[in-house]
Write a protein that holds these residues in place. Structure first.
Motif, PDB file in Angstrom:
ATOM      1  N   GLU A  88       2.661  12.835   9.591  1.00  0.00           N
ATOM      2  CA  GLU A  88       3.084  11.453   9.420  1.00  0.00           C
ATOM      3  C   GLU A  88       2.983  10.697  10.742  1.00  0.00           C
ATOM      4  OE1 GLU A  88       6.507  11.972   5.923  1.00  0.00           O
ATOM      5  OE2 GLU A  88       7.042  11.235   7.914  1.00  0.00           O
ATOM      6  N   LEU A 146      -2.090   7.206   3.407  1.00  0.00           N
ATOM      7  CA  LEU A 146      -0.722   6.762   3.584  1.00  0.00           C
ATOM      8  C   LEU A 146       0.235   7.912   3.296  1.00  0.00           C
ATOM      9  CD1 LEU A 146      -0.810   3.216   1.929  1.00  0.00           C
ATOM     10  CD2 LEU A 146      -0.657   3.740   4.369  1.00  0.00           C
ATOM     11  N   SER A 189      -1.028  -5.920   7.804  1.00  0.00           N
ATOM     12  CA  SER A 189      -1.383  -4.542   8.094  1.00  0.00           C
ATOM     13  C   SER A 189      -2.095  -4.452   9.438  1.00  0.00           C
ATOM     14  CB  SER A 189      -2.270  -3.984   6.966  1.00  0.00           C
ATOM     15  OG  SER A 189      -2.417  -2.588   7.074  1.00  0.00           O
ATOM     16  N   SER A 191       4.399   8.526   3.437  1.00  0.00           N
ATOM     17  CA  SER A 191       5.699   7.854   3.593  1.00  0.00           C
ATOM     18  C   SER A 191       5.525   6.379   3.941  1.00  0.00           C
ATOM     19  CB  SER A 191       6.536   8.567   4.667  1.00  0.00           C
ATOM     20  OG  SER A 191       6.770   9.909   4.316  1.00  0.00           O
ATOM     21  N   GLY A 192       4.484   5.790   3.366  1.00  0.00           N
ATOM     22  CA  GLY A 192       4.244   4.368   3.551  1.00  0.00           C
ATOM     23  C   GLY A 192       3.576   3.986   4.854  1.00  0.00           C
ATOM     24  N   MET A 193       3.153   4.966   5.661  1.00  0.00           N
ATOM     25  CA  MET A 193       2.528   4.675   6.948  1.00  0.00           C
ATOM     26  C   MET A 193       1.188   5.394   7.052  1.00  0.00           C
ATOM     27  SD  MET A 193       5.914   5.137   9.332  1.00  0.00           S
ATOM     28  CE  MET A 193       6.235   6.721   8.571  1.00  0.00           C
TER      29      MET A 193
END
Length: 493
Positions: free
Chosen positions: A340, A59, A466, A61-63
């Motif tokens: 990212e 993960l 998810s 930046s949360g992605m």
């Protein structure tokens, strides 16, 4: 890996698709596979990049960045380039139980982290993955693998979505007796009833289910644990229980008019359509029909897009998709660096079809729903909206309405595609399970044990809404920890 200079010599090429106005006449998958020579060329684009970020699976930046199941992507790209398809299939199955699913519905975080994509177009990893597994089935290379010995241990898997199936598959390989419980009438969970047929044909799902059954997994449909069978009874009868029921509690819309007739959750719309399609090719009428209606979909994600495409195939009069967030840029922005996940504008199949049919993209960005309007009979007739702006304030994005921007959109059918807030609570309450701050079942990643002895949790029920590929990953990892719990050690990957 691949051809050393392939990424310099060859351009990215993806499979074609049937024309939008033609494909909306059926519920069939619309992708047109690439010819073998073109697939091998695409495999050749995989460079010897030293550190293949594509299979890191973390993960940022949360992605998701890279493949969550850690697919050995450079290896099978190279094997495809060299024409060694059967070996490529072996490498693919080492890390992914169900590449026929991820090759169709995964958003491909692997491609977002592809080194070639840092300064050009990434390798077509997802399409190559799909081609490998489809060829494996077509050639008859994939056959039931019966476990050599039984441990005598019994494990109950609650939920037959991607996490439950992956967990069951791995536990069965370890020699345990696995019984999967599903409250719907068909096995597959989200794969069966949450994703429309044109994205994932249900024969593909059933083919894998049949294979798992042939390998010894027992499937029980039409049984809801906590209702038809007490959770305590299940725990008493099995050596271990793993909960993979998904995050099925849909987020609602708290506005005036929510209770009007014609306002439905997106998953109800999609699931009933698929069930009727499978049961009777829609002849039984047991679905929510968009035929001849003005349809408004509230929510801009994948589920909203699936609603758009389904409404079009049902013959809607118009379709509008409301998205509260701003339109993304066409290319990566400075605050969204490689590797990212690229936060860029994506025009998906449903929007393409709507634009072809009605002459414009159905999406209305930066649009908030103020209230739902109905007639004297309680039937929804419209959606009142406002334009909104997002501004940075003290490092946070703050939402504000644009004055005098109100609009009334005609609507006979309103579909709420606002995501999910977590798992349904009845089963956790029966078992006395601890929950995290988001009401998901509390179980540590890497361990998957709940606070109740012998009870584990994996997939969306543990981590929240998810991706399918994350669910497969968690199902595999939970199986390893359950095997360790039952046997004291494990050989599962």
């Amino acid at each position: 890996m691949g051809k050393a200079t392939g990424f310099l010599e060859y351009c990215r090429e993806v499979p074609g698709e049937r024309e939008p106005l033609e494909r909306i006449k059926s519920w069939d998958e619309f992708s047109i596979p690439l010819e073998e020579d073109k697939l091998r060329t695409q495999g050749a684009r995989c460079m010897d990049c030293g550190t293949p970020f594509c299979h890191v699976g973390r993960l940022l930046s949360g992605m998701a960045s890279g493949c969550p199941v850690h697919n050995l992507i450079p290896e099978w790209n190279d094997l495809v380039y060299r024409g060694s398809w059967r070996e490529a299939l072996k490498r693919l199955h080492k890390t992914n139980n169900f590449p026929e699913f991820t090759g169709r519905v995964c958003p491909a975080p692997c491609e977002g982290a592809c080194t070639v994509g840092k300064s050009g177009s990434p390798v077509t990893i997802k399409n190559i993955e799909k081609a490998i597994i489809d060829r494996g089935f077509a050639e008859g290379w994939i056959k039931p693998q019966i476990p050599a010995a039984s441990t005598g241990k019994r494990v109950a898997v609650v939920g037959s979505g991607p996490a439950g199936l992956a967990c069951a598959d791995q536990l069965n390989k370890a020699g345990h007796k696995v019984i999967v419980y599903e409250r719907a009438d068909r096995i597959g969970g989200l794969l069966m009833y949450g994703i429309p047929n044109m994205k994932l044909d249900k024969s593909i799902v059933q083919r894998r289910v049949d294979l798992l059954a042939a390998e010894g997994i027992q499937f029980v449909t039409g049984v809801e644990i906590g209702k038809d069978i007490e959770a305590s009874q299940l725990r008493a009868e099995f050596d271990a229980v793993v909960l993979c029921g998904g995050a099925t509690q849909a987020r609602d819309l708290n506005v005036e008019g929510r209770n009007l007739s014609g306002v439905h959750q997106a998953m109800e719309f999609l699931a009933r359509n698929t069930k009727s399609l499978l049961d009777s090719h829609l002849s039984d009428g047991k679905f929510l029909s968009a035929k001849g209606k003005h349809v408004v979909v509230i929510g801009g994600g994948d589920t909203g897009t699936d609603c758009v495409a389904t409404a079009i195939r049902q013959g809607c009069r118009s379709v509008t998709q409301l998205e509260i967030m701003p339109m993304l840029a066409a290319t990566r922005q400075p605050d969204n660096p490689w590797p990212e996940w690229p936060k860029i504008l994506k025009t998906d199949y449903g929007q393409v079809e709507a634009a072809e049919l009605f002459g414009e993209d159905p999406r209305a960005f930066q649009t908030s729903t103020k209230r739902l309007v109905g007639d004297a009979h309680g039937q929804v007739t419209g959606v009142e909206t406002m334009r909104v702006e997002w501004k940075e304030t003290e490092g946070r994005r703050v939402l504000s309405e644009v004055p005098d921007s109100g609009k009334l959109i005609p609507a006979d059918l309103v579909l709420l595609a606002l995501g999910f807030t977590g798992p349904e609570q009845a089963l956790p309450e029966q078992l006395g399970l601890a929950l995290d701050e988001r009401t998901n079942i509390k179980a540590e990643l890497g361990d998957f044990r709940t606070n109740v002895e012998g009870v584990f949790a994996a997939g969306d029920m543990r981590r929240g809404q998810s991706l399918v590929v994350w669910a497969i990953h968690e199902g595999r990892q939970a199986a390893r920890e359950i095997d360790r719990y039952l046997m004291g050690s494990t050989r599962l990957p």
